[in-house]
Design a protein around this motif. Structure first.
Motif, PDB file in Angstrom:
ATOM      1  N   ARG A  84       0.798  -1.199  -0.113  1.00 12.96           N
ATOM      2  CA  ARG A  84       0.046  -0.124   0.032  1.00 12.96           C
ATOM      3  C   ARG A  84       0.937   1.300  -0.015  1.00 12.96           C
ATOM      4  O   ARG A  84       2.070   1.212   0.377  1.00 12.96           O
ATOM      5  N   TYR A 197      -6.084  -5.505  -7.694  1.00 16.39           N
ATOM      6  CA  TYR A 197      -5.491  -4.215  -6.870  1.00 16.39           C
ATOM      7  C   TYR A 197      -4.033  -4.454  -6.765  1.00 16.39           C
ATOM      8  O   TYR A 197      -3.469  -3.752  -5.886  1.00 16.39           O
ATOM      9  N   GLN A 299     -11.607 -10.368   0.910  1.00 14.91           N
ATOM     10  CA  GLN A 299     -11.719  -8.964   0.349  1.00 14.91           C
ATOM     11  C   GLN A 299     -12.699  -8.371   0.141  1.00 14.91           C
ATOM     12  O   GLN A 299     -12.745  -7.115   0.007  1.00 14.91           O
ATOM     13  N   ASP A 337      -8.517 -11.023   5.226  1.00 16.14           N
ATOM     14  CA  ASP A 337      -8.381  -9.838   5.037  1.00 16.14           C
ATOM     15  C   ASP A 337      -9.356  -9.193   4.303  1.00 16.14           C
ATOM     16  O   ASP A 337     -10.032 -10.030   3.523  1.00 16.14           O
ATOM     17  N   SER A 371      -5.836   0.826  -1.891  1.00 18.71           N
ATOM     18  CA  SER A 371      -4.500   1.884  -2.126  1.00 18.71           C
ATOM     19  C   SER A 371      -4.094   1.771  -3.584  1.00 18.71           C
ATOM     20  O   SER A 371      -3.938   0.615  -3.812  1.00 18.71           O
TER      21      SER A 371
HETATM   22  N1  5AD Z   1      -4.794  -1.891  -1.371  1.00 19.70           N
HETATM   23  C1  5AD Z   1      -5.182  -2.145   0.007  1.00 19.70           C
HETATM   24  N2  5AD Z   1      -5.310  -3.434   0.361  1.00 19.70           N
HETATM   25  C2  5AD Z   1      -4.313  -4.337  -0.311  1.00 19.70           C
HETATM   26  N3  5AD Z   1      -4.002  -5.426  -0.064  1.00 19.70           N
HETATM   27  C3  5AD Z   1      -3.250  -5.829  -1.158  1.00 19.70           C
HETATM   28  N4  5AD Z   1      -3.310  -4.862  -2.304  1.00 19.70           N
HETATM   29  C4  5AD Z   1      -3.743  -3.772  -1.467  1.00 19.70           C
HETATM   30  C5  5AD Z   1      -4.144  -2.467  -2.105  1.00 19.70           C
HETATM   31  N5  5AD Z   1      -3.680  -2.107  -3.297  1.00 19.70           N
HETATM   32  C6  5AD Z   1      -4.347  -6.269   0.925  1.00 19.70           C
HETATM   33  C7  5AD Z   1      -5.112  -7.496   0.659  1.00 19.70           C
HETATM   34  C8  5AD Z   1      -4.223  -8.461   0.954  1.00 19.70           C
HETATM   35  C9  5AD Z   1      -3.383  -8.047   2.117  1.00 19.70           C
HETATM   36  C10 5AD Z   1      -2.173  -8.563   2.308  1.00 19.70           C
HETATM   37  O1  5AD Z   1      -3.271  -6.558   1.625  1.00 19.70           O
HETATM   38  O2  5AD Z   1      -6.252  -7.470   1.528  1.00 19.70           O
HETATM   39  O3  5AD Z   1      -4.942  -9.709   1.471  1.00 19.70           O
END
Ligand code: 5AD
Ligand code: SF4
Length: 468
Positions: A84, A197, A299, A337, A371
């Motif tokens: 992030r 993402y 997610q 997550d 993010s």
């Molecule tokens: N923005 C926010 N959270 C993210 N994750 C991965 N990429 C992003 C992003 N771009 C989170 C997901 C993943 C965790 C390790 O980080 O939830 O499972």
């Protein structure tokens, strides 16, 4: 036995690094005399924490000692995270703060590595705006640290080593573990999922599994050295052994580690719902050493968003998976997550995530506000919802989950769990049964994935101390 692994580092390369270890060690002696000190800071996930243990192992073999004080360090190494924007901002802030220190201490070297550095735009920014940084290396050359240190010491010039690659499976690196009883054991690297993402597949390369025989040998070694908790690591661990003709999949590996004689606990992360099979859940249930904990990121609870995320399952499929998991392991702790505010997510769609959380009964949940990560598909999508609004949704979701976690924790009062104590008890054992007798208050709500029935973490340890 598995087929030849196209990602394996050749024995010649490993030998070469041994020579560089020796050469760099000699240079260290002449340059610094005594034992120079390294300061290592790790950002991000358990994979990075584990990588840092190997980096420390290599540095120790070269001849470095370690310090927790920046101002004492002759080498400062930041192992960075790109997941992030916030993680990246912290790194830039902390690196910027090193400029003065570097001016005061001649001969000090500043090194940056890890996921953030694997992105060309970041390496460029470091080169241009942080000229006092001496060494930058990407995720695919970690095993070549001895060579990188040697080049920096022998030439005094900057070393930027960031090859674009599908990745390697490094073996034979020395390791300096942070704990004497908890160990990380990487079993695979990389990710092929390309969730829209996520930056991970771009910076960690393709999925590649370590040789099962090496993993089993290391697991046996850890048990014989007295490690009580072994956490198997992989970005997408359920895909272990997917390579053609491997002959091993993750459930089989888990069963064989479970069969190693000794009193220890096995954990693993991270699982992906699309690859989490009934066989894996049955295997967990039947392996007495496997902690009854599953970290299963979902997610989002909205099918449209899940599709846009390229996750490969629906909310219903996720819920039926965890239903089955609870059926075969009634005491299972599930952690997850979740991302709030994915581009284009509406409030109504967000409420579907809240609904899923209410149904799932997670012990603990890691909640992130979306993010944007340059280079990913999602970063190109329209994202009309304001940061303030996403913040509100985030807090709403946290409040729901806190309530659920408090209820779950309250259910532990009066029950007896085997716990992993961080300090040895009177009779010298690390693993023993403890009855949770204190009232479950909010501060005992598990806030970390390792707080689980079967093994106890910080919250229960706090409770445990208070009961003695
Ligand atoms: N923005 C926010 N959270 C993210 N994750 C991965 N990429 C992003 C992003 N771009 C989170 C997901 C993943 C965790 C390790 O980080 O939830 O499972
Ligand atoms: Fe990222 Fe998805 Fe791979 Fe996890 S499975 S590392 S979220 S791309």
């Amino acid at each position: 036995m598995k087929a030849e692994n196209r990602f394996s580092v050749s024995p010649e390369e490993t030998e070469k690094q041994k020579e560089y270890t020796h050469l760099a060690g000699e240079l260290l002696e002449t340059k610094y005399g005594g034992r120079p000190l390294a300061f290592i800071h790790t950002y991000g996930c358990q994979g990075n924490v584990s990588d840092s243990e190997y980096l420390k192992g290599m540095l120790e073999e070269i001849g470095y000692g370690f310090t927790e004080k920046l101002e004492e360090a002759d080498l400062i190494l930041y192992n960075t995270c790109a997941i992030r924007e916030h993680a990246e901002d912290r790194v830039f802030g902390n690196v910027g703060a090193l400029k003065n220190l570097k001016m005061q201490k001649r001969g000090m070297r500043i090194a940056l590595c890890g996921c953030m550095m694997q992105q060309p735009r970041i390496a460029e920014k470091i080169r241009k705006s942080y000229p006092f940084v001496d060494i930058v290396f990407g995720t695919h050359v970690m095993h070549r640290l001895p060579e990188i240190i040697y080049r920096s010491l022998s030439t005094g010039k900057k070393v930027f080593e960031i090859p674009d690659s599908d990745g390697v499976v490094p073996e034979g690196m020395p390791v300096k573990r942070d704990s004497g009883f908890k160990a990380w054991l990487p079993i695979m690297y990389g990710c092929n999922n390309f969730c829209s993402y996520c930056i991970v597949p771009y910076v960690k390369g393709r999925e590649r599994s370590r040789d099962p025989e090496i993993i089993l040998r290391e697991a046996r070694q850890l048990v014989s050295e007295g490690y009580k908790e072994i956490t198997l690591l992989g970005q997408n661990i359920n895909s272990y052994g997917r390579e053609p003709d491997y002959g091993y999949d993750f459930p089989r590996l888990l069963r064989e580690i479970n069969d190693i004689p000794g009193d220890f606990i096995i954990r693993f992360m991270t699982s992906h719902p699309k690859d989490c099979s009934a066989e894996l859940l049955d295997t967990m249930a039947s392996c007495e050493k496997v902690a009854k904990h599953l970290h299963l990121p979902f997610q989002s609870g909205c099918d449209r968003v899940l599709k846009a995320m390229n996750r490969g399952y629906t909310a219903e499929k996720y819920l039926s998976l965890i239903d089955y998991a609870y059926k075969v392991m009634p005491d299972l702790s599930i952690t997850a997550d979740v991302i709030v505010g994915f581009p284009g997510e509406t409030y109504e769609e967000f409420t579907q995530t809240v609904d899923l959380v209410k149904k799932a009964g997670f012990t603990s949940m890691f909640t992130f506000i979306y993010s944007p990560r340059e280079g990913t598909k999602a970063a190109e999508m329209d994202d009309p919802v304001s940061a303030e609004e996403k913040g509100k949704w985030f807090r709403e979701l946290l409040a729901v989950q806190e309530q659920i976690a408090a209820e779950r924790t309250a259910g532990s009062v009066g029950r007896t769990f085997r716990v992993l104590c961080e300090r040895e008890g009177k009779n010298g054992v690390l693993l023993r049964p403890v009855k949770i007798e204190v009232e479950a208050r909010r501060r005992f709500v598990p806030n970390h994935a390792d707080i689980l029935p079967g093994v106890c973490g910080k919250a229960y340890r706090t409770a445990f101390r208070r009961t003695i």
